[in-house]
Each structure stands twice: as C-alpha cells, then as structure tokens.
Design a protein around this motif. Structure first.
Motif, short mmCIF file in Angstrom:
data_model
loop_
_atom_site.label_atom_id
_atom_site.label_comp_id
_atom_site.label_asym_id
_atom_site.label_seq_id
_atom_site.Cartn_x
_atom_site.Cartn_y
_atom_site.Cartn_z
N GLN A 252 47.06 37.60 41.02
CA GLN A 252 45.89 36.88 40.52
C GLN A 252 46.12 35.39 40.64
O GLN A 252 47.09 34.87 40.08
N VAL A 263 38.03 39.34 45.56
CA VAL A 263 39.15 40.28 45.58
C VAL A 263 39.45 40.67 47.02
O VAL A 263 38.56 41.06 47.78
N ASN A 314 41.87 37.44 43.64
CA ASN A 314 42.83 38.50 43.32
C ASN A 314 43.19 39.25 44.60
O ASN A 314 42.34 39.43 45.47
N PHE A 366 37.88 43.92 37.96
CA PHE A 366 37.83 42.45 38.11
C PHE A 366 36.40 41.93 38.26
O PHE A 366 36.19 40.74 38.36
#
Ligand code: BES
Ligand code: MN
Ligand code: ZN
Length: 498
Positions: A252, A263, A314, A366
């Motif tokens: 992260q 992501v 991420n 997320f």
C-alpha cells in the motif's frame, strides 16, 4: 544516474562527450549545426566523405574535434527529419548511449533534446532520455560467477535546453524518467532471475524490502493458512503440487490522502510447468517469466514511491508455483473461489486466472477507484498481437481510453480487444459455475472474460503481457513492461505531468 540541464552551446561545454544528431539529406540537428560551425565544417565534411551516417540507430564517436570543448562528439543518425518522433528520439538516444558507454565517458551531454520532436516537450524529452539510458545500460549479471565486466563509467548526463525557463520541466522529466528506469530495472531483474531463486517467498521479501524505511509504503504478506481462512481455494488449488509456499503480497502506497486507491494486481507464477496438464519441454525455461505481471506492478510501485506521487496505489500479488505432483490439482477438479463461485479446472495450465480471480475478489476491500490486473496470461495473446503490444480488455470505457493514451505517451503500447456474452458462453461448465478454459478459439479474450466474472461493479482493466514482458531468442530476457505504461497512467491520474 545524475542529471543536469544547460543552455550553453554544445561546442562551449567542457564535458567528456556531447551527443549531436544529423538527419538525412545533409540536414544538421541543432547541436550538429553549432559543432559544425565551431569546427569549421568538420561535420559536413564527414557527412560528405560518408564516415558518419544519418541512418536512425547508427552512432559514431569522434575524438578531439577542433574548436569544440568536449573531448568527444557522438554523432547520431536521426533518419528523416519529418519522421523524428518520440520513438525515433528514443532509438537515437539508445544508439548514442550504447556507443558512448563503451568509451571512458563519465559525463555525457545530450543535445538531441534541442530538436523539435512531435509530442516532445522538454519534460518528455528529458524523461525519455532518462528511461532510455536506464534501459540501454541495464545488464543482468547477478547469476554469473567470476569477474564481472565493469559497469559503464557513465555517471552524469546533461540535457541541453533552449532556454533557462525549460530547466524545471526538464529536471522533472529526468527525475521521473530515472525513477521509472529504476522500476523497469527491478522488474527486469525479478523476471530474469531463475525459478529456483525467484520463488513466491523471494517476491514477498523483495516487496517487504521496498517498504523498509519508506514512510508512505507498507507491505503485508499473507501465508497459505490466512488465504485458506479467506476462502481462496481457487488460488490455493494452483499451489498444491509444489513445496514452495504460496504468498499473497499486499503493498500500500499512501500519497493521496483519503482518495480511493488505484489497485494493481500482478500474476506471480514464479514457474509455470503447467501442472498435471504439463507443458511440452522445449522452451519451458521461459515459464520462469510467468511472474512478470507481479514484477511489473512491484516495479511500478518502486517507481511511483520514488517519485512520491500524490496518489494512493495498492499492489496485490498472488505468488505461486504451478507444478505437477501427487497432491496437484487434476483436470476435472472443482474448486470454490473466494467469491463463492465454483470453477471446474479443465486444464491445470490455465492457472493464472485461478490465482488472479481470488486476488481480484480480495481487492474489493480497497474500494478501488480503478483496478488493473497485469498477467502473462495466454499464448493466444502472443498469436494475436505478437511481441509489440500488450492486450487490453476493460469493462470501463474511460479506463480503457486512459490506458491507450498512457501507452502512446510512454511508448509502452497496448491494443484494445473485445469482450462480450458470446465469449463468456465459451466458459460454460456442465458441473460447476464455470470452466477455467474457453476452448481453442479467442483464448486471450475468454481468459479476460473469466476474470470479468470477478470484477462486477469495479472499474477494471486487464493487460495480457504474455507477448511483451520478455524477449526470446538471442536477446532472451525480461523487458520490464508495462512499468512505463502503468507509471504514465499514475503520473497522469495524479496530475504530475507539467
Ligand atoms: N503462462 C501461460 C501463458 C503463456 C504461454 C505466456 C506462452 C507466454 C507464452 C499460461 O499460464 C498458460 O499456460 N496458458 C494456457 C491457457 C490454455 C491452457 C487455455 C495457454 O495459453 O496455452
Ligand atoms: Mn499455464
Ligand atoms: Zn501461466
């Protein structure tokens, strides 16, 4: 590498080597015109005698040119002046870097940044210079024993600019390019390392090391027991034939306050023998590159954290080996994914999607602004697009368009491919919710459609990098793609490009 900018005339700057360029039909580049004037026509004389070539990709180093302060002058061929775009610029810089690195040059001044290049602002020309220098000087010698050849002596690179006011842009571009080059090198190293070194645990350690001493970056690694508790039985079914423990690597990067993250999910199969659906022997060594998706997203993370971009990103890497064995998953076995959907494993060699689907489901937590998976997923992709462009599939038009532009701007190209119900139908199973293969036709697309069953409600794109992540033959080795593409996307998203 260290960078500086200068507005001084190429002939007046005392560096080890200046790089200038000549176009076809006797046209001199800006730096060449200056050097030619200072040397009373030396460049034109050498063009006439045929000793220097305007052909793109050629470059020759002259020593002790009269009237010039630099010790050496590298003359690069730039091709047709009307065709001099970013791609040609990079090719010329690569040729110059290559020959200059074989001399004792420590300081090189690139004057090609003075040329007018289509789509080439001072920022981009500096960035493409830094990326190309990194790419050209890259060597993989970690696994060679004995005395290693000394690395190139190049330490410092100057970027010629037309006016003082361009310096900020140019230095920014050099900094970004240098960070991207470091990310690319890391991705290439990980790809080039053999399967007995670069295991899932090795990838996890690498990701942890990147986070050490970096306040904005954290790495967590989930083990098999934790994955089992999460219900990742699809991922775990791939690893059951091997002794190397599987890892789920979660990185992260927080540079964007409370904004939703992008992501990046990368396929990390550190060796793909195919499992019980064993691959044929010839060329099987290249399946050590089956973790290049993981290398690409980890390399991108390295680049953006070095650039300290104001964005949240991420990275999720499912890392496994795919080997045959007494406990290995068998064709016909049915597994339950983390999403609850069941999968009939008709071919254990279609393992990438089996690990990615659980990584995609995991990533929902997320609440991604966008999710992009990167995978050496199908041989069919290589058949369709060759080695030049990565395949792009997306359920979100805007995200797809964003990736196409990022590809063009970075020269790390993609090509959009379709998805759709007709293809999804090919994944039907008589026994489970879906099969893991879609038959012999449209293999890159049906693989993407399989992943699409796990990305409902998220803005998602899939990059199949099976053709672009490495080269075969005499130049066998990882390319570091798509680190430049993903870095470009994140630079643009975070409005970090001047
Ligand atoms: N890692 C391979 C894909 C691959 C093959 C990449 C060759 C680059 C070169 C992947 O896991 C795989 O084996 N895919 C199978 C899928 C098939 C069984 C549906 C393939 O492409 O043959
Ligand atoms: Mn496979
Ligand atoms: Zn694979």
């Amino acid at each position: 590498m260290e960078y500086f900018t200068t507005t001084s005339k190429p002939s007046r700057r005392a560096v080890d080597c200046v790089v200038i360029g000549i176009f076809e039909k006797g046209k001199l580049g800006a730096g060449a015109a200056d050097i030619d004037a200072a040397s009373k026509g030396e460049i034109r004389r050498l063009i006439k005698s045929g000793d220097i070539s305007p052909q793109l990709g050629r470059c020759i180093v002259l020593n002790g040119v009269a009237g010039v302060k630099a010790n050496r002058v590298a003359v690069a061929g730039l091709g047709k002046s009307g065709d001099f775009d970013v791609k040609a610029f990079r090719k010329a810089v690569a040729a110059a870097t290559h020959v200059v690195s074989q001399t004792r040059t420590k300081q090189m001044l690139n004057c090609l940044t003075l040329e007018s290049v289509a789509d080439g602002s001072p920022y981009y020309l500096a960035r493409h210079t830094a990326e190309t220098v990194g790419e050209t000087l890259y060597r993989f010698t970690k696994m060679k024993s004995g005395r290693k050849k000394a690395a190139s002596p190049l330490k410092k690179i100057g970027l010629a600019i037309a006016k003082r006011g361009d310096s900020g842009q140019s230095m920014k571009g050099a900094g970004h390019g240098d960070a991207i080059a470091a990310g690319v090198s890391l991705a290439r190293d990980l790809g080039n390392l053999p399967g007995n070194v670069c295991t899932p645990s090795f990838l996890a350690r690498t990701a942890k090391k990147l986070a050490q001493g970096n306040g904005q970056l954290t790495t967590r690694v989930l083990n098999e027991a934790e994955m089992k508790r999460l219900g990742m039985h699809s991922l775990l079914s791939v690893t059951s034939g091997t002794r190397e423990p599987a890892k789920l690597i979660v990185m992260q990067y927080k540079g964007g306050g409370s904004k939703k993250p992008v992501v990046l999910v990368g396929k990390g199969v550190t060796f793909d023998a195919g499992g019980i659906s064993l691959k044929p022997g010839p060329g099987m060594d290249e399946m050590k590159f089956d973790m290049c998706g993981a290398a690409g997203v980890i390399g991108t993370m390295a680049a953006i954290s070095k650039m300290k971009l104001p964005i949240n990103v991420n990275v999720v890497v499912p890392a496994v080996e795919n080997l045959p064995g007494g406990l290995a998953t068998k064709p016909g076995d049915i597994v339950k994914s983390m999403s609850g959907q069941t999968i009939e494993v008709l071919n254990t060699d279609a393992e990438g999607r089996l690990i990615l689907c659980d990584a995609l489901t995991y990533s929902r937590r997320f609440k991604p602004a966008a999710i992009i998976d990167v995978a050496t997923l199908t041989g069919a992709c290589v058949v369709a697009l060759g080695k030049h462009r990565s395949a792009l599939m997306s359920n979100d038009e805007d995200l797809g368009a964003e990736l196409v532009s990022a590809g063009n701007d970075s020269t790390d190209l993609v090509w959009p491919m379709p998805m759709g119900d007709e293809y999804v139908e090919q994944l039907k199973s008589n026994f489970a919710d879906m099969a893991n293969i879609g038959g012999p036709t449209g293999g890159a697309i049906t693989a993407a459609c399989f992943l699409g069953k796990f990305t409902d409600g998220m803005a998602w794109a899939h990059l199949d990098i099976a053709g672009t992540a490495w080269k075969s033959g005499a130049k066998k080795g990882a390319t570091g793609r798509p680190v430049a593409l993903l870095s470009q996307l994140l630079l643009a998203r975070s409005r970090s490009i001047p």
